[in-house]
Design an enzyme around this catalytic site. Structure first.
Site, PDB file in Angstrom:
ATOM      1  N   ASP A 125       1.021  23.540  -0.175  1.00  0.00           N
ATOM      2  CA  ASP A 125      -0.163  24.387  -0.372  1.00  0.00           C
ATOM      3  C   ASP A 125      -1.207  23.757  -1.278  1.00  0.00           C
ATOM      4  O   ASP A 125      -1.936  24.444  -2.004  1.00  0.00           O
ATOM      5  CB  ASP A 125       0.251  25.777  -0.926  1.00  0.00           C
ATOM      6  CG  ASP A 125       1.245  26.465  -0.011  1.00  0.00           C
ATOM      7  OD1 ASP A 125       1.127  26.294   1.216  1.00  0.00           O
ATOM      8  OD2 ASP A 125       2.144  27.155  -0.523  1.00  0.00           O
TER       9      ASP A 125
ATOM     10  N   LYS B 202      -3.976  20.727   2.121  1.00  0.00           N
ATOM     11  CA  LYS B 202      -3.906  19.667   3.144  1.00  0.00           C
ATOM     12  C   LYS B 202      -4.770  20.003   4.355  1.00  0.00           C
ATOM     13  O   LYS B 202      -5.405  19.128   4.932  1.00  0.00           O
ATOM     14  CB  LYS B 202      -2.443  19.467   3.597  1.00  0.00           C
ATOM     15  CG  LYS B 202      -1.528  19.003   2.477  1.00  0.00           C
ATOM     16  CD  LYS B 202      -0.080  18.928   2.922  1.00  0.00           C
ATOM     17  CE  LYS B 202       0.539  20.263   3.197  1.00  0.00           C
ATOM     18  NZ  LYS B 202       0.749  21.106   2.013  1.00  0.00           N
TER      19      LYS B 202
HETATM   20  P1  GDP Z   1      -2.065  23.587   2.662  1.00  0.00           P
HETATM   21  O1  GDP Z   1      -0.808  24.262   3.095  1.00  0.00           O
HETATM   22  O2  GDP Z   1      -1.810  22.378   1.837  1.00  0.00           O
HETATM   23  O3  GDP Z   1      -3.013  23.313   3.793  1.00  0.00           O
HETATM   24  O4  GDP Z   1      -2.793  24.625   1.680  1.00  0.00           O
HETATM   25  P2  GDP Z   1      -2.964  26.219   1.914  1.00  0.00           P
HETATM   26  O5  GDP Z   1      -3.977  26.436   2.975  1.00  0.00           O
HETATM   27  O6  GDP Z   1      -1.635  26.855   2.063  1.00  0.00           O
HETATM   28  O7  GDP Z   1      -3.488  26.665   0.485  1.00  0.00           O
HETATM   29  C1  GDP Z   1      -4.640  26.114  -0.067  1.00  0.00           C
HETATM   30  C2  GDP Z   1      -5.654  27.245  -0.317  1.00  0.00           C
HETATM   31  O8  GDP Z   1      -6.674  26.763  -1.165  1.00  0.00           O
HETATM   32  C3  GDP Z   1      -6.346  27.717   0.936  1.00  0.00           C
HETATM   33  O9  GDP Z   1      -6.651  29.071   0.793  1.00  0.00           O
HETATM   34  C4  GDP Z   1      -7.646  26.892   0.961  1.00  0.00           C
HETATM   35  O10 GDP Z   1      -8.704  27.536   1.657  1.00  0.00           O
HETATM   36  C5  GDP Z   1      -7.940  26.809  -0.506  1.00  0.00           C
HETATM   37  N1  GDP Z   1      -8.647  25.605  -0.967  1.00  0.00           N
HETATM   38  C6  GDP Z   1      -8.514  24.310  -0.554  1.00  0.00           C
HETATM   39  N2  GDP Z   1      -9.265  23.491  -1.319  1.00  0.00           N
HETATM   40  C7  GDP Z   1      -9.880  24.286  -2.233  1.00  0.00           C
HETATM   41  C8  GDP Z   1     -10.758  24.023  -3.327  1.00  0.00           C
HETATM   42  O11 GDP Z   1     -11.130  22.890  -3.638  1.00  0.00           O
HETATM   43  N3  GDP Z   1     -11.182  25.124  -4.070  1.00  0.00           N
HETATM   44  C9  GDP Z   1     -10.779  26.407  -3.777  1.00  0.00           C
HETATM   45  N4  GDP Z   1     -11.213  27.392  -4.547  1.00  0.00           N
HETATM   46  N5  GDP Z   1      -9.941  26.660  -2.757  1.00  0.00           N
HETATM   47  C10 GDP Z   1      -9.492  25.623  -2.005  1.00  0.00           C
HETATM   48  P1  IMO Z   2       2.568  23.969   3.627  1.00  0.00           P
HETATM   49  O1  IMO Z   2       2.554  22.949   4.747  1.00  0.00           O
HETATM   50  C1  IMO Z   2       4.849  25.793   0.403  1.00  0.00           C
HETATM   51  C2  IMO Z   2       9.186  26.117   1.013  1.00  0.00           C
HETATM   52  C3  IMO Z   2       9.791  27.507   1.163  1.00  0.00           C
HETATM   53  C4  IMO Z   2      11.176  27.275   0.547  1.00  0.00           C
HETATM   54  C5  IMO Z   2      11.504  25.856   1.012  1.00  0.00           C
HETATM   55  C6  IMO Z   2      12.403  25.805   2.241  1.00  0.00           C
HETATM   56  O2  IMO Z   2       1.721  25.151   3.880  1.00  0.00           O
HETATM   57  O3  IMO Z   2       2.309  23.304   2.325  1.00  0.00           O
HETATM   58  P2  IMO Z   2      11.949  26.225   4.838  1.00  0.00           P
HETATM   59  O4  IMO Z   2      11.508  27.472   5.564  1.00  0.00           O
HETATM   60  O5  IMO Z   2      11.042  25.064   5.023  1.00  0.00           O
HETATM   61  O6  IMO Z   2      13.386  25.883   5.100  1.00  0.00           O
HETATM   62  O7  IMO Z   2      11.886  26.649   3.261  1.00  0.00           O
HETATM   63  O8  IMO Z   2      10.264  25.223   1.290  1.00  0.00           O
HETATM   64  N1  IMO Z   2       8.091  25.820   1.966  1.00  0.00           N
HETATM   65  C7  IMO Z   2       6.798  25.743   1.613  1.00  0.00           C
HETATM   66  N2  IMO Z   2       6.193  25.985   0.422  1.00  0.00           N
HETATM   67  N3  IMO Z   2       4.136  25.374   1.460  1.00  0.00           N
HETATM   68  C8  IMO Z   2       4.730  25.097   2.646  1.00  0.00           C
HETATM   69  O9  IMO Z   2       4.072  24.536   3.675  1.00  0.00           O
HETATM   70  C9  IMO Z   2       6.111  25.332   2.773  1.00  0.00           C
HETATM   71  N4  IMO Z   2       7.009  25.191   3.775  1.00  0.00           N
HETATM   72  C10 IMO Z   2       8.206  25.477   3.264  1.00  0.00           C
HETATM   73  O10 IMO Z   2       9.058  28.460   0.437  1.00  0.00           O
HETATM   74  O11 IMO Z   2      11.064  27.234  -0.854  1.00  0.00           O
HETATM   75 MG    MG Z   3       0.155  26.086   2.961  1.00  0.00          MG
END
Ligand code: GDP
Ligand code: IMO
Ligand code: MG
Length: 427
Positions: free
Chosen positions: A13, A16
């Site tokens: 999270d 990416k």
């Molecule tokens: P990912 O799984 O790595 O793609 O990340 P997620 O989408 O799960 O979580 C990242 C969150 O941060 C999302 O809600 C994005 O829209 C937000 N985000 C990404 N870059 C930025 C940033 O530079 N600033 C802010 N405020 N939000 C961001």
């Molecule tokens: P993105 O791509 C954050 C965590 C789960 C749990 C562990 C194992 O959005 O960054 P699983 O279902 O994969 O066997 O769970 O990994 N987990 C993540 N945490 N971001 C993710 O994906 C995750 N995908 C799995 O919360 O702790």
């Molecule tokens: Mg994510």
């Protein structure tokens, strides 16, 4: 132009999805190389917000060909739902390519994921419950079902029968659940076969031919370095390799073709699920990071655990991935703090430790050693270049760069595509 890897440097999270989308129009292919619909990648374009689980974030760039590589585990029902949802919003998905060798998640994987977590009780991992671990377990155990098996009904039946023989015993006798019918799974998966057929190709061949022609390939990781089954906080990890090596095995592109490995790193740290987290906050600062940062899981809706930036983790990510650059995200979330703590090392059993300890037990009781940087209060969400940032924000970035061991080549100041300071172009 060789391949570029973009991966999470912390516990997932990190942003990416946004980073991948930003590079979308500079690359021909965007490839997911591991994980499955445990991932939740957010992309914000104008006033539109997209949450992607299985589809690579390049799907939102019309000139880009999205690829699901051999290292991914696919839940066909989820994939088709995601395709349908995007089509309804006017996104064309007809370019999608799916590897013949990717493994399939089936209903029994989902069931086993959920019941085994329940049986672990307090020791649970906190998985997403999507069947990821059990599907990878079958792959390693050589009883998995691959995308190509969908196109040979007798092989598909044999494989489902083989997989369910002992699983049904376990479900019924150990977990006190109903067994799963072979015919039911077979019927459902044969229906998927015809829908998925047009997308399925030899993606390793396709990508290597593209590289030979000089086209750009971006390999998009899911999860993060500390969730890697080999290099993460095992057993509190996912069941695949988000780290850079996984980009090669999960796509069928040799490591010599990869020229750049970009680590996406948040200006603070979050984690979902169980496991150690030295800089975790249990006070109002943690609550503030969660609410300002919108730290709620995209896939499961769980509140993310929040803490300060952890430099030993960033250095570890540089080491195990060979990171060439960082993409620092969510700097804007730190606006408004008087002082911002940064973990520069740990204290373990009274000793100062600079690196992530090799023993998980040590990591469980590592205490962060903080340095405190002066904060800033100006709005930075419209900054376009480094010099637009207040001096203290510039110094924060500089400090993280020095202490983490790779250049901060891009800085996110908001969720939007254009809310990015590009210090050095990636491509
Ligand atoms: P990912 O799984 O790595 O793609 O990340 P997620 O989408 O799960 O979580 C990242 C969150 O941060 C999302 O809600 C994005 O829209 C937000 N985000 C990404 N870059 C930025 C940033 O530079 N600033 C802010 N405020 N939000 C961001
Ligand atoms: P993105 O791509 C954050 C965590 C789960 C749990 C562990 C194992 O959005 O960054 P699983 O279902 O994969 O066997 O769970 O990994 N987990 C993540 N945490 N971001 C993710 O994906 C995750 N995908 C799995 O919360 O702790
Ligand atoms: Mg994510």
């Amino acid at each position: 132009m060789p391949a570029i890897v973009l991966l999470g440097a912390q516990w997932g999270d990190e942003g990416k999805g946004k980073a991948t989308d930003l590079l979308g129009d500079k690359v021909k292919y965007v490839v997911r190389y591991q994980g499955g619909n445990n991932a939740g990648h957010t992309v914000v374009i104008g006033d539109q917000k997209y949450a992607l689980h299985l589809l690579p974030s390049g799907i939102l760039t019309p000139s880009c060909i999205p690829v699901i590589g051999n290292g991914v585990v696919i839940d066909p029902a989820v994939l088709l739902e995601e395709i349908r949802g995007l089509n309804e919003r006017g996104v064309d998905t007809s370019n999608l390519k799916i590897s013949t060798n990717a493994h399939l998640i089936t209903p029994y994987h989902r069931t086993i994921d959920k019941v085994s977590e329940r049986f672990l009780g307090k020791a649970k991992i906190g998985t997403t419950g999507r069947g990821i671990g059990p599907a990878y377990a079958d792959k390693i155990n050589r009883i998995g079902i691959r995308v190509q098996d969908l196109f040979d009904p007798s092989i598909l039946r044999q494989k489902i029968e083989g997989a369910l023989r002992d699983k049904n015993q376990v479900l019924i006798k150990v977990f006190n659940r109903k067994g799963i019918e072979v015919d039911e799974v077979l019927r459902e998966y044969l229906e998927y076969a015809e829908i998925l057929r047009p997308y399925v190709v030899d993606t390793s061949l396709l990508l290597n031919q593209a590289l030979a022609k000089g086209e750009n390939v971006l390999l998009e990781g899911s999860q993060g370095t500390l969730l890697d089954v080999d290099h993460g906080t095992y057993p509190f990890v996912t069941s695949s390799n988000p780290t850079a090596g996984g980009a090669s095995t999960g796509s069928g592109i040799g490591p010599t073709k990869i020229s750049r490995v970009i680590g996406i790193v948040k200006a603070y740290t979050t984690r979902v699920g169980s496991g150690p987290f030295p800089t975790e906050l249990f006070d109002e600062d943690g609550e503030k990071l969660r609410s300002i940062g919108g730290e709620v899981g995209v896939t499961t809706g769980r509140a993310r655990r929040c803490g300060w930036y952890d430099a030993p983790i960033a250095r570890y990510a540089v080491r195990v991935n060979g990171l060439t650059d960082f993409f620092l995200t969510k700097l804007d979330v730190l606006t408004g703090w008087e002082k911002i703590p940064v973990c520069v090392a740990y204290e373990i059993d009274g000793k100062r430790v600079e690196e992530l300890p090799a023993s998980q037990s040590d990591f469980h009781h590592a205490k962060p050693i903080y340095e405190y940087l002066p904060g800033w209060s100006e709005d930075i969400t419209k900054a376009k270049k480094l010099s637009d940032l207040p001096t203290n924000a510039q110094n924060y970035v500089k400090f993280l760069e020095e202490i983490s061991g790779a250049p901060m080549s891009a800085i996110g100041v908001g969720p939007g595509r254009d809310q990015t300071i590009v210090v050095k172009e990636f491509i």
